[in-house]
Design a protein around this motif. Sequence first.
Motif, PDB file in Angstrom:
ATOM      1  N   GLU A 168       0.813  -1.219   0.000  1.00 36.46           N
ATOM      2  CA  GLU A 168       0.000   0.000   0.000  1.00 36.46           C
ATOM      3  C   GLU A 168       0.848   1.271   0.000  1.00 36.46           C
ATOM      4  O   GLU A 168       0.334   2.353  -0.274  1.00 36.46           O
ATOM      5  N   LEU A 169       2.112   1.142   0.316  1.00 32.78           N
ATOM      6  CA  LEU A 169       2.976   2.320   0.389  1.00 32.78           C
ATOM      7  C   LEU A 169       3.272   2.855  -1.008  1.00 32.78           C
ATOM      8  O   LEU A 169       3.755   2.151  -1.879  1.00 32.78           O
ATOM      9  N   ASN A 170       2.989   4.125  -1.216  1.00 28.29           N
ATOM     10  CA  ASN A 170       3.273   4.823  -2.470  1.00 28.29           C
ATOM     11  C   ASN A 170       4.094   6.059  -2.133  1.00 28.29           C
ATOM     12  O   ASN A 170       3.565   7.031  -1.583  1.00 28.29           O
ATOM     13  N   ALA A 171       5.378   5.994  -2.392  1.00 31.01           N
ATOM     14  CA  ALA A 171       6.267   7.083  -2.002  1.00 31.01           C
ATOM     15  C   ALA A 171       7.322   7.310  -3.073  1.00 31.01           C
ATOM     16  O   ALA A 171       7.686   6.398  -3.820  1.00 31.01           O
ATOM     17  N   GLU A 172       7.815   8.542  -3.130  1.00 28.18           N
ATOM     18  CA  GLU A 172       8.868   8.878  -4.092  1.00 28.18           C
ATOM     19  C   GLU A 172       9.812   9.916  -3.497  1.00 28.18           C
ATOM     20  O   GLU A 172       9.439  10.686  -2.607  1.00 28.18           O
TER      21      GLU A 172
END
Length: 267
Positions: A168-172
């Motif tokens: 579920e982690l969406n990071a940049e």
Amino acid sequence: MGHEGRFSINSNSCKGVNRSRSCNQWYTRGFKPNYCVIAEPSGYNRIWIGHKGALWAEIIVYGKTAHASTPWLGVNAFEKMVKLANKMFTILKPKIESRTTKYETDIPEGKKATIAIGTIVKGGVKINVIPDKMVFQIDRRVLPEENFEDVIREIENIIEEAKREDPELNAELKVLFKAKPAAIPPEAKLATTLKAIVKDVIKEEPRLTLSTGFLDARFFVEKNVETVTYGPGSISQAHVANEYIEVDKITLVSKAYALLALSLLGK
């Protein structure tokens, strides 16, 4: 004693990219120095022969908005950010701070590579809304021995590892600013010549150290110009209320500047 060569003083109040542009303009106009002294406040009894680099970046964590009374319908970006930041604190930070430079520093702690996590944190729109976006910024100080691309890749890798652990982690990662580290050897001619002159002027042995903050020296070192930073005043006075420099220290450093110019330009 006769002298040859050219001595130039440049006063530049610009910051960041404008400083780089100013340096490059010198070269395009045919001015290519052999030596450079940056007059930042190293202290009258300390000569900086280099400095750490800096990476300023932010990590953006995305979630899904929902009403706070039905949080299961959303993805809390703050919750995801906390988990990622904790992973960086427990795994990445100790790994980074285990690295040390070969150069002497003003204090022992300065020899370490460092990362400050969460220097600025932003996110959320309302108390009863699940945040769908959080941002936290980092300040990474880079040693001369480190490769800048590896520094960036290391942070990207910890983000990717966290993503694999939590689908579920969406990071940049977004890079905001880069300043490369720079240093010359302590046995370089400029460093040894200035050290001997300062010792004679102030009647004590000056230290040759690496600055923990980044300086303009990098613009010249990358062009193979021997560069040091030496100036009166304490760095602890920089950007504070009621900055001051002791007048007698200005006199001592000015004398060292003049003797250095005479020494380097002497036939």
